[in-house]
Design a protein around this motif. Structure first.
Motif, PDB file in Angstrom:
ATOM      1  N   HIS A  75       0.823  -1.217   0.000  1.00 43.35           N
ATOM      2  CA  HIS A  75       0.000   0.000   0.000  1.00 43.35           C
ATOM      3  C   HIS A  75       0.855   1.264   0.000  1.00 43.35           C
ATOM      4  O   HIS A  75       0.336   2.364  -0.180  1.00 43.35           O
ATOM      5  CB  HIS A  75      -0.927   0.001   1.216  1.00 43.35           C
ATOM      6  N   ASP A 117       0.777  -1.118  -5.709  1.00 42.54           N
ATOM      7  CA  ASP A 117      -0.444  -0.582  -6.303  1.00 42.54           C
ATOM      8  C   ASP A 117      -1.644  -0.601  -5.359  1.00 42.54           C
ATOM      9  O   ASP A 117      -2.717  -0.103  -5.721  1.00 42.54           O
ATOM     10  CB  ASP A 117      -0.806  -1.390  -7.564  1.00 42.54           C
ATOM     11  N   GLU A 118      -1.492  -1.169  -4.154  1.00 44.79           N
ATOM     12  CA  GLU A 118      -2.640  -1.252  -3.258  1.00 44.79           C
ATOM     13  C   GLU A 118      -2.975   0.107  -2.655  1.00 44.79           C
ATOM     14  O   GLU A 118      -2.109   0.967  -2.504  1.00 44.79           O
ATOM     15  CB  GLU A 118      -2.365  -2.263  -2.130  1.00 44.79           C
ATOM     16  N   SER A 119      -4.232   0.283  -2.298  1.00 48.14           N
ATOM     17  CA  SER A 119      -4.693   1.548  -1.730  1.00 48.14           C
ATOM     18  C   SER A 119      -4.192   1.718  -0.299  1.00 48.14           C
ATOM     19  O   SER A 119      -4.100   0.756   0.465  1.00 48.14           O
ATOM     20  CB  SER A 119      -6.226   1.595  -1.738  1.00 48.14           C
ATOM     21  N   ARG A 120      -3.886   2.966   0.063  1.00 50.35           N
ATOM     22  CA  ARG A 120      -3.497   3.293   1.435  1.00 50.35           C
ATOM     23  C   ARG A 120      -4.726   3.526   2.305  1.00 50.35           C
ATOM     24  O   ARG A 120      -4.598   3.747   3.518  1.00 50.35           O
ATOM     25  CB  ARG A 120      -2.625   4.552   1.459  1.00 50.35           C
ATOM     26  N   GLU A 121      -5.906   3.493   1.710  1.00 50.30           N
ATOM     27  CA  GLU A 121      -7.127   3.766   2.464  1.00 50.30           C
ATOM     28  C   GLU A 121      -7.542   2.526   3.246  1.00 50.30           C
ATOM     29  O   GLU A 121      -8.536   1.868   2.954  1.00 50.30           O
ATOM     30  CB  GLU A 121      -8.243   4.187   1.496  1.00 50.30           C
ATOM     31  N   LYS A 122      -6.757   2.221   4.265  1.00 53.39           N
ATOM     32  CA  LYS A 122      -7.038   1.071   5.117  1.00 53.39           C
ATOM     33  C   LYS A 122      -6.885   1.496   6.570  1.00 53.39           C
ATOM     34  O   LYS A 122      -6.075   2.372   6.881  1.00 53.39           O
ATOM     35  CB  LYS A 122      -6.046  -0.078   4.855  1.00 53.39           C
ATOM     36  N   GLN A 125      -4.474  -3.178   8.036  1.00 56.35           N
ATOM     37  CA  GLN A 125      -3.071  -3.281   7.655  1.00 56.35           C
ATOM     38  C   GLN A 125      -2.373  -4.361   8.469  1.00 56.35           C
ATOM     39  O   GLN A 125      -1.524  -5.087   7.952  1.00 56.35           O
ATOM     40  CB  GLN A 125      -2.376  -1.935   7.830  1.00 56.35           C
ATOM     41  N   ASP A 144      -3.377  -7.662   6.986  1.00 52.77           N
ATOM     42  CA  ASP A 144      -2.659  -7.870   5.723  1.00 52.77           C
ATOM     43  C   ASP A 144      -1.208  -8.283   5.997  1.00 52.77           C
ATOM     44  O   ASP A 144      -0.649  -9.148   5.310  1.00 52.77           O
ATOM     45  CB  ASP A 144      -2.681  -6.596   4.882  1.00 52.77           C
TER      46      ASP A 144
END
Length: 279
Positions: free
Chosen positions: A108, A112-117, A122, A125
């Motif tokens: 993230h 390419d993963e979104s940081r909106e977590k 996280q 993940d």
């Protein structure tokens, strides 16, 4: 040819430290003590330095922390130098390995993963990625890969976390508290009826449940115990100081007097803490 210029260049950074370690380990011109060391003999110093870093942080002694971090860095450099001598790994391969790991575990940030977590997502993940890494290492069991040489309380928490991931965990803290009472009763019974080995076993069971309780309360048991150790040291030293004012030492006193002084010190600490809270 030894690079004396690098050794004495205070602005040379990490390369200077690496060269210092190479010189210390030189079999012909190095330090006899450093030359004799191996991974096993240095490992206890590595653990000790890590705890001294934690101690400086807990005391918020930032000037000491700088030095302690340097001591801990030296341990990595020391092990890397020995690894290079035995053609096992090098400092550069250690750096490359941890850099690759951090990039892989933060898609993230670096992918390419979104940081909106959320932080919780996280963490999940992160654990999923670590599980995949363990599978690549053929660590199939839920408890595989938990280092056996960790401090016992810390290892207990890690084992319990691993077991919890596959559903082996009490859902409510109250159930852990019930187990704590059960293990306490069993320890008392063992003390009265069983031999020392069984008493030690029951005591270990009690500690394991306490570690589990810490996990449910989201407390680091090692940090909590270090904090209590510091509190005990502070209060006992205050008792010694008060006895010294009367020309006495602890061995010249008795439990009743020292217990009374302990209560005085404890009460003063609480009063001081409540005064700070009110400001």
């Amino acid at each position: 040819m030894p690079d004396d210029a690098l050794i004495h260049d205070r602005d040379a950074g990490l390369e200077r430290l690496l060269e210092i370690m190479r010189r210390l380990r030189d079999p012909e011109t190095g330090c006899p003590w450093d030359i004799e060391q191996d991974f096993s003999s240095i490992a206890p110093y590595t653990i000790e330095e890590a705890y001294e870093v934690a101690d400086a942080i807990e005391r918020e002694s930032w000037s000491e922390l700088e030095g302690e971090l340097g001591d801990l860095l030296l341990q990595t450099v020391y092990h890397a130098q020995m690894g290079e001598e035995e053609n096992l790994f090098s400092f550069q391969s250690v750096v490359r390995n941890i850099s690759d790991k951090m990039v892989a575990r933060h898609p993230h940030v670096f992918g390419d993963e979104s940081r909106e977590k959320s932080a919780e997502q996280q963490t999940r993940d992160w654990e999923t990625l670590k599980a995949a890494e363990r599978k690549d290492k053929k660590q199939a069991g839920a408890l595989d890969g938990v280092a056996p040489n960790l401090p016992a309380l810390l290892r207990a928490v890690k084992l319990q976390k691993r077991a919890a991931r596959v559903g082996f965990d009490w859902p409510e803290t109250e159930q852990v508290l019930d187990k704590l009472l059960e293990e306490t009763r069993e320890l008392v019974e063992a003390r009265e009826t069983l031999d020392a080995d069984h008493v030690e076993e029951e005591f270990g069971d009690l500690l394991f449940v306490i570690a589990n309780l810490a996990r449910h309360f989201k407390i680091d048991p090692e940090a909590a115990l270090r904090r209590t150790n510091a509190k005990f040291t502070r209060r006992f030293q205050a008792i010694e100081e008060r006895l010294a004012q009367s020309g006495k030492r602890p061995q010249d006193s008795d439990l009743a007097e020292m217990d009374r002084l302990w209560d005085d010190v404890k009460a003063e600490e609480k009063l001081k803490k409540s005064g700070k809270a009110g400001t």
